[in-house]
Design a protein around this motif. Sequence first.
Motif, PDB file in Angstrom:
ATOM      1  N   ASP A 203       0.730  -1.183  -0.084  1.00 32.16           N
ATOM      2  CA  ASP A 203      -0.104  -0.122   0.103  1.00 32.16           C
ATOM      3  C   ASP A 203       0.940   1.116   0.083  1.00 32.16           C
ATOM      4  N   MET A 204       2.182   1.068  -0.131  1.00 27.42           N
ATOM      5  CA  MET A 204       3.072   2.300  -0.004  1.00 27.42           C
ATOM      6  C   MET A 204       3.093   2.897  -1.567  1.00 27.42           C
ATOM      7  N   PHE A 205       2.787   2.026  -2.406  1.00 28.18           N
ATOM      8  CA  PHE A 205       3.089   2.699  -3.909  1.00 28.18           C
ATOM      9  C   PHE A 205       1.730   3.597  -4.202  1.00 28.18           C
ATOM     10  N   LEU A 206       2.149   4.485  -4.864  1.00 28.99           N
ATOM     11  CA  LEU A 206       0.918   5.526  -5.089  1.00 28.99           C
ATOM     12  C   LEU A 206       0.486   5.750  -6.827  1.00 28.99           C
ATOM     13  N   MET A 207       1.749   5.469  -7.422  1.00 32.58           N
ATOM     14  CA  MET A 207       1.511   5.883  -8.895  1.00 32.58           C
ATOM     15  C   MET A 207       1.407   4.559  -9.687  1.00 32.58           C
ATOM     16  N   THR A 208       1.656   3.444  -9.307  1.00 35.28           N
ATOM     17  CA  THR A 208       1.696   2.047 -10.064  1.00 35.28           C
ATOM     18  C   THR A 208       0.952   0.881  -9.195  1.00 35.28           C
ATOM     19  N   TYR A 250      -0.828   5.324 -18.106  1.00 35.89           N
ATOM     20  CA  TYR A 250      -0.614   3.858 -18.867  1.00 35.89           C
ATOM     21  C   TYR A 250       0.299   3.112 -18.185  1.00 35.89           C
ATOM     22  N   GLY A 251       1.539   3.480 -17.769  1.00 32.22           N
ATOM     23  CA  GLY A 251       2.602   2.816 -17.074  1.00 32.22           C
ATOM     24  C   GLY A 251       2.133   2.327 -15.569  1.00 32.22           C
ATOM     25  N   GLY A 252       1.366   3.138 -14.861  1.00 33.65           N
ATOM     26  CA  GLY A 252       1.011   2.826 -13.477  1.00 33.65           C
ATOM     27  C   GLY A 252      -0.263   1.791 -13.680  1.00 33.65           C
ATOM     28  N   GLU A 253      -0.878   1.689 -14.705  1.00 33.03           N
ATOM     29  CA  GLU A 253      -2.262   0.922 -14.824  1.00 33.03           C
ATOM     30  C   GLU A 253      -1.466  -0.703 -14.980  1.00 33.03           C
ATOM     31  N   ASN A 254      -0.012  -0.546 -15.884  1.00 32.64           N
ATOM     32  CA  ASN A 254       0.493  -1.882 -16.104  1.00 32.64           C
ATOM     33  C   ASN A 254       1.538  -2.417 -15.341  1.00 32.64           C
ATOM     34  N   GLY A 255       1.847  -1.699 -14.075  1.00 36.42           N
ATOM     35  CA  GLY A 255       2.730  -1.883 -13.307  1.00 36.42           C
ATOM     36  C   GLY A 255       4.266  -1.661 -13.521  1.00 36.42           C
ATOM     37  N   ILE A 256       4.233  -0.667 -14.430  1.00 38.50           N
ATOM     38  CA  ILE A 256       5.687  -0.550 -15.052  1.00 38.50           C
ATOM     39  C   ILE A 256       6.477   0.703 -14.228  1.00 38.50           C
ATOM     40  N   GLY A 257       7.673   0.461 -13.920  1.00 35.88           N
ATOM     41  CA  GLY A 257       8.386   1.748 -13.535  1.00 35.88           C
ATOM     42  C   GLY A 257       8.765   1.817 -11.896  1.00 35.88           C
ATOM     43  N   ARG A 258       8.597   0.737 -11.031  1.00 33.33           N
ATOM     44  CA  ARG A 258       9.049   0.352  -9.868  1.00 33.33           C
ATOM     45  C   ARG A 258      10.543   0.167  -9.943  1.00 33.33           C
ATOM     46  N   ILE A 259      11.418   0.581  -8.922  1.00 31.92           N
ATOM     47  CA  ILE A 259      12.774   0.208  -8.581  1.00 31.92           C
ATOM     48  C   ILE A 259      13.176   0.239  -7.004  1.00 31.92           C
ATOM     49  N   ASP A 260      13.865  -0.664  -6.695  1.00 30.83           N
ATOM     50  CA  ASP A 260      14.278  -0.780  -5.401  1.00 30.83           C
ATOM     51  C   ASP A 260      15.756  -0.722  -5.563  1.00 30.83           C
ATOM     52  N   TYR A 275      11.621   3.563  -5.956  1.00 32.72           N
ATOM     53  CA  TYR A 275      11.198   5.006  -6.834  1.00 32.72           C
ATOM     54  C   TYR A 275       9.911   4.275  -7.788  1.00 32.72           C
ATOM     55  N   GLU A 276       9.288   5.226  -8.090  1.00 32.88           N
ATOM     56  CA  GLU A 276       8.088   4.927  -9.075  1.00 32.88           C
ATOM     57  C   GLU A 276       8.153   5.727 -10.146  1.00 32.88           C
ATOM     58  N   THR A 277       8.611   5.417 -11.482  1.00 35.84           N
ATOM     59  CA  THR A 277       8.717   6.255 -12.696  1.00 35.84           C
ATOM     60  C   THR A 277       8.070   5.626 -13.788  1.00 35.84           C
ATOM     61  N   PRO A 278       6.724   5.639 -14.029  1.00 34.25           N
ATOM     62  CA  PRO A 278       6.249   5.091 -14.730  1.00 34.25           C
ATOM     63  C   PRO A 278       6.253   5.360 -16.203  1.00 34.25           C
ATOM     64  N   GLY A 279       5.933   6.732 -16.537  1.00 30.48           N
ATOM     65  CA  GLY A 279       5.971   7.388 -17.656  1.00 30.48           C
ATOM     66  C   GLY A 279       7.504   7.705 -18.092  1.00 30.48           C
TER      67      GLY A 279
END
Length: 402
Positions: A203-208, A250-260, A275-279
């Motif tokens: 529940d931490m992630f807000l964009m993806t 688009y990226g957030g809906e498809n689970g794109i852009g998370r890194i740890d 980090y979340e950087t979908p676009g």
Amino acid sequence: MTDKLNKIVLAYSGGLDTSVIIQWLKEKYHCEIIAYCADIGQGAELEPVREKALATGASKVFVEDLKEEFAQDFLFPMLRANAFYENHYLLGTSIARPLIAKEQIRIANQEGAEGVSHGATGKGNDQVRFELTYMILKPDVVIIAPWREWDLDSRSSLIDYATKHNIPVPVTKKKPYSMDRNLFHISYEGGVLEDPWYEPDADMFLMTKSPEAAPDKPTYIEITYQQGNPIAINGEAMSPANLIATLNEYGGENGIGRIDIVENRFVGMKSRGVYETPGGTILHAAHRALETLVMDREIMFLRDSLIPTYARIIYNGLWYSPERELLQKTIDDTQIHVNGTVRLKLYKGNCIPAGVKAEKSLYSKDMASFEKDDIYRQADAEGFIRLNALRLKLYSQTFGNM
């Protein structure tokens, strides 16, 4: 010089640190505190900022909409360079600081303020990014960095200070990680995340969405480029900020852009960041795919050799340096022919190129084909190989086989 300060402009976010800093600056410097908040895509977080800053002691509040400038003049140049730090980090926080600081100095000049302040800690990179920008744009400005002065030595002590002064803050001792959001990304660090073995709560992630929760059917999109800049999605022209915001969806809906990752801070220590950087992740993939079609091999090799240096310059807060400007001119020269369209398949955390086209392309199907052609003489390859083997044969004859 700090004894003579009449006004200080604070880079204000409304978060824990800067909420406390307004009160602390008033207590220590007994002068007018002007709160400045840069709207670079934080979204709903900005709604209570003006009221909150005034309620906690600011004499004035400036909320500046910088989203289009952020996208056009900071994100796009960085994306043209394919910049990432230490192979993973897409520099979403790093690239925002020089713009925030630039506008802060503009307001300081406008309001006749002698001092500027920020909420960056003495352990982090942001203090460097803010202050290098202050110094190059206003060399005589007085810089106040509370984290390097006060005796509030932890997030917990800040929360206690805020409670004592009835300052509402969006952080608790139970959930004390820090979050920084803008149009390009969200970063999370500190608190429970300081243990690299700890997996962030879902529940931490807000964009993806998580890749597991993303749709079971792939999404296809097309991005059109002109001179290295994305200008349209699925044929619809968009402003830079709107284009990035759309790709975030688009990226957030498809689970794109998370890194740890655990990264190396400029100040010398390692730090864990999520980090979340979908676009931005989509744009990196699209840009790279188009370049394979239209960029000369040796130009690409030279440009790619500059990426680590360019990324480190941004990470270290040197956006306004002469070396960044020099590299930017060189990189932008490589983008003149980066024109075309890329089709991408987005699926459960993956961003997969699914087609690329350009009116002017260095790819020749006739030449590359395995079928019969009248362009390439395969017999010519023998001489090419012999010439490239010459030094290897001489080495072997002189020193023996490896």
